[in-house]
Design an enzyme around this catalytic site. Sequence first.
Site, PDB file in Angstrom:
ATOM      1  N   ASP A 358       0.753  -1.039  -0.286  1.00 58.50           N
ATOM      2  CA  ASP A 358      -0.087   0.040  -0.240  1.00 58.50           C
ATOM      3  C   ASP A 358       0.805   0.894   0.141  1.00 58.50           C
ATOM      4  O   ASP A 358       1.774   1.221  -0.695  1.00 58.50           O
ATOM      5  CB  ASP A 358      -0.846   0.094   1.725  1.00 58.50           C
ATOM      6  N   ARG A 438      -7.208  15.919   3.194  1.00 52.80           N
ATOM      7  CA  ARG A 438      -6.257  14.476   3.124  1.00 52.80           C
ATOM      8  C   ARG A 438      -4.734  15.433   3.060  1.00 52.80           C
ATOM      9  O   ARG A 438      -4.040  14.721   2.400  1.00 52.80           O
ATOM     10  CB  ARG A 438      -6.575  13.995   2.659  1.00 52.80           C
ATOM     11  N   LYS A 472      -3.896  -1.407  -7.053  1.00 59.31           N
ATOM     12  CA  LYS A 472      -4.940  -0.257  -6.405  1.00 59.31           C
ATOM     13  C   LYS A 472      -4.750   1.113  -6.751  1.00 59.31           C
ATOM     14  O   LYS A 472      -4.043   1.959  -6.079  1.00 59.31           O
ATOM     15  CB  LYS A 472      -4.901  -0.488  -4.919  1.00 59.31           C
ATOM     16  N   TRP A 473      -6.430   1.410  -7.105  1.00 54.73           N
ATOM     17  CA  TRP A 473      -5.826   3.008  -7.604  1.00 54.73           C
ATOM     18  C   TRP A 473      -6.460   3.866  -6.661  1.00 54.73           C
ATOM     19  O   TRP A 473      -7.933   3.688  -6.802  1.00 54.73           O
ATOM     20  CB  TRP A 473      -6.591   2.755  -8.894  1.00 54.73           C
ATOM     21  N   ASP A 474      -6.070   4.163  -6.151  1.00 55.17           N
ATOM     22  CA  ASP A 474      -6.421   4.669  -4.628  1.00 55.17           C
ATOM     23  C   ASP A 474      -7.311   7.014  -4.870  1.00 55.17           C
ATOM     24  O   ASP A 474      -6.315   7.237  -6.369  1.00 55.17           O
ATOM     25  CB  ASP A 474      -5.597   5.645  -3.637  1.00 55.17           C
ATOM     26  N   ASN A 476      -7.706  10.193  -3.144  1.00 48.90           N
ATOM     27  CA  ASN A 476      -8.198  10.503  -1.864  1.00 48.90           C
ATOM     28  C   ASN A 476      -8.412  12.111  -1.546  1.00 48.90           C
ATOM     29  O   ASN A 476      -9.124  12.276   0.105  1.00 48.90           O
ATOM     30  CB  ASN A 476      -7.285  10.059  -0.751  1.00 48.90           C
ATOM     31  N   CYS A 521     -10.352   2.570  -5.875  1.00 48.74           N
ATOM     32  CA  CYS A 521     -10.602   3.029  -4.152  1.00 48.74           C
ATOM     33  C   CYS A 521     -10.514   4.244  -4.112  1.00 48.74           C
ATOM     34  O   CYS A 521      -9.662   5.128  -4.727  1.00 48.74           O
ATOM     35  CB  CYS A 521      -9.325   2.436  -3.387  1.00 48.74           C
ATOM     36  N   ASP A 543     -13.922   2.396   4.141  1.00 50.23           N
ATOM     37  CA  ASP A 543     -12.552   2.163   5.033  1.00 50.23           C
ATOM     38  C   ASP A 543     -12.841   1.328   6.144  1.00 50.23           C
ATOM     39  O   ASP A 543     -11.947   0.543   7.029  1.00 50.23           O
ATOM     40  CB  ASP A 543     -11.587   3.311   4.883  1.00 50.23           C
TER      41      ASP A 543
HETATM   42  C1  DGJ Z   1      -7.689   5.779   1.846  1.00 44.99           C
HETATM   43  C2  DGJ Z   1      -7.459   3.496   0.901  1.00 44.99           C
HETATM   44  O1  DGJ Z   1      -9.342   3.363   1.077  1.00 44.99           O
HETATM   45  C3  DGJ Z   1      -6.745   3.395   2.125  1.00 44.99           C
HETATM   46  O2  DGJ Z   1      -7.241   1.587   2.373  1.00 44.99           O
HETATM   47  C4  DGJ Z   1      -4.960   3.169   2.549  1.00 44.99           C
HETATM   48  O3  DGJ Z   1      -4.768   2.425   0.720  1.00 44.99           O
HETATM   49  C5  DGJ Z   1      -4.756   4.334   2.047  1.00 44.99           C
HETATM   50  N1  DGJ Z   1      -5.344   5.754   1.317  1.00 44.99           N
HETATM   51  C6  DGJ Z   1      -4.088   4.652   2.047  1.00 44.99           C
HETATM   52  O4  DGJ Z   1      -3.306   5.738   1.768  1.00 44.99           O
END
Ligand code: DGJ
EC number: 3.2.1.22
Length: 730
Positions: A358, A438, A472-474, A476, A521, A543
């Site tokens: 991650d 964030r 895993k493409w996040d 935030n 994600c 989460d």
């Molecule tokens: C938010 C994601 O939902 C988490 O699972 C994790 O990958 C964090 N970001 C990492 O910063």
Amino acid sequence: MLNLRVFALLMICALLDVGNLRAQTIIPIETNRNALVLQVAANKDVNVIYFGKKLGNVADYALVPGMYKQAEDYTSSYNSAYTPAGSRNLLEPAIAITHADGNQSLDLKYVSHSVKALSDGVSQLSVVLKDPVYNTAVTLYYKAYFATDVIEQWCTIKNLEKGDITLQKFASANLYLKGDNYWLKQYHGDWAKEMRPEESKLTHGIKTLDTKLGTRANIFQPSVFMVSLGKPATEDEGSVLYGGLEWSSNFKIDFEVDPQDNLRIIAGINNHPSSYKLKASQEFTTPAFWYVLGNSGKGDLSRKVHNWARNYKILDGNGQRRTLLNNWEATFFDFNESRLFELLKDTKKLGVDLFLLDDGWFANKYPRNSDHTGLGDWQENKQKLPNGISSLVKEAQQNGVKFGIWVEPEMVSPKSELYEKHPDWVIKQPKREEYYFRNQLVLDLSNPKVQDFVFGVVDGLFAKNPALAYIKWDCNAVIYNAYSAYLKKDQSQFYVDYTQGLYNVLERLRGKYPTVPMMLCSGGGGRVDYAALQYFTEYWPSDNTDPLERIFIQWDYSYFYPAIASANHVTDWGKQPIKFRTDVAMMGKLGFDIVVSKLGAADLAFCQQAIKNYDAVKDIIWHGDQFRLASPYEGSVASFLYMNKAKASGIMFSYLVNNRYGEKSALPIKITGLDTAKKYRLTEINLYDNAKTSVNSNQIYSGDFLTKVGFNPDINTRRTSVVLKVEEVK
Ligand code: DGJ
């Protein structure tokens, strides 16, 4: 090959003149169960005259409007198939335009329609409309999926004028339903609180579901909804419509109960603050709005949506997935190569297929040791990973597991080399103070150079590590201070261009890497929709992995998205034992995010066996039918069943969701989803080594008994989670 049903549909969609009722063109869009019927009125308006169960005799559709004696429609267009603004319309429009000469009126008249078969069981109707005064043309598209009754609707708007026109509003669809009451089930949320349902009766006027957050657009509200007709539908009874917009950014869905008590639903990209300029001969295609109507309750409809999604929407929806161990909650940002080597061994020991590294592996000038720095600088951090990702991939191979990696390529930290080098790539107002979500900002994907960069981040990882097996493409952050240095004076296009830029990147990636599994994600479920999911194999619902919470969250997602797409991880959230956590995570695509080395011997053995059990039943969970047996919102026990299509093998999960004294499964749970003519054996699985079960697997039950009387899994405060294998006995 064109099958018979589609052929019949094409015939039905042919132009029908109903001579004895004035010359009217009726255009029925028929699926297995339903008909959505358009009618071209004498004045060439195209209206919706029917949406419901299909009729045996096609000519009867023309008789439908005569059966309604409602209040007057002053404009004869409350039921417009695509309501234009600024002429005689009195209600919420689907489309509003400022013409090249500044005039704001629009009227849309029927020109032609045609139907084509796209593939077996899928046909597409297009209806061409044109303004008789201004050179604006709109084509409405209805893509009908015969077997599942799902329709996708969108349109293209073409500027045939000499100068620029501005689309002030440009909805994807304009639905029209008749009922005596409308009950809207909508969802709200926030971080770790996704998919909280609310149901209320719609009153006259407009109720709007929308988002203006840009990226991570769904954290307060997703676009998926249900409308029950008459009274709130239950799992097994009632008429209900499901819908959602295929767009990963700002949307707006208006539910208007009109003066005649009918329901108009107008769904599309949020036109605030997004008016869109079209140059001469340019056209704009809206995203699709999907919807499906049924009259056998919410459960039946959700199974249709699951079939549709697996067949047509989710990448590799009928395929396989890998179980995994993720390190996010085990280490957060604090790891190095030797710690990861240990975790790779644990991955093997646990018995899952893949290790997922991650956040925290990158950036050197501003190392990614917290969420304040480093986003954008996608080079391995030399201190943590002196030998790079490739050494981890190699080590994974040596351990006999696959390797996957986390990225968040649309984002940038204010403290990053990327920000220093390319401040003009960052979305921010040039004269205003920056404001962070964030601690980060969003890159400007409306800019093709930024698209190249984002593509390059992922492409570069694959180039260096061809064995990478998972991404895993996040995403935030939401977008604050929306401003694109690239778009200059065309700022109102920003949100649309951003989103199309994102799809361009994903399209390019999928062109080059068509099959690599990717998780969608967004700090949890901030971006779950069927436009994005065509590029992703799964989504991260939240989460919040507290299993008690997850029962509720997964329950509601499951109306709209099939279990194969739900990435569920066992973590240390919540107070439930690891068995409970594992059982809940098994109801989808199983993963772990725990410190395996801290598990006691019995817990480790339990997890190892549960993974083996999962491997044996995952095909049913992923590709079978899901039945929601007992709602966590309505009682102390929640229960879910997954059955294979032959109704011969299944798996039933039941949980105590209320820990008050003496709470238990006092009553049997009726097991819908079985074949009443078959016989079944129920065996408890996911048990600790020498645990006893109160379930007698020697007893054979008829499907009739289990459906009508039900079965009691014996849930109580000492047995809070029970998993039963359901097998046909011949
Ligand atoms: C938010 C994601 O939902 C988490 O699972 C994790 O990958 C964090 N970001 C990492 O910063």
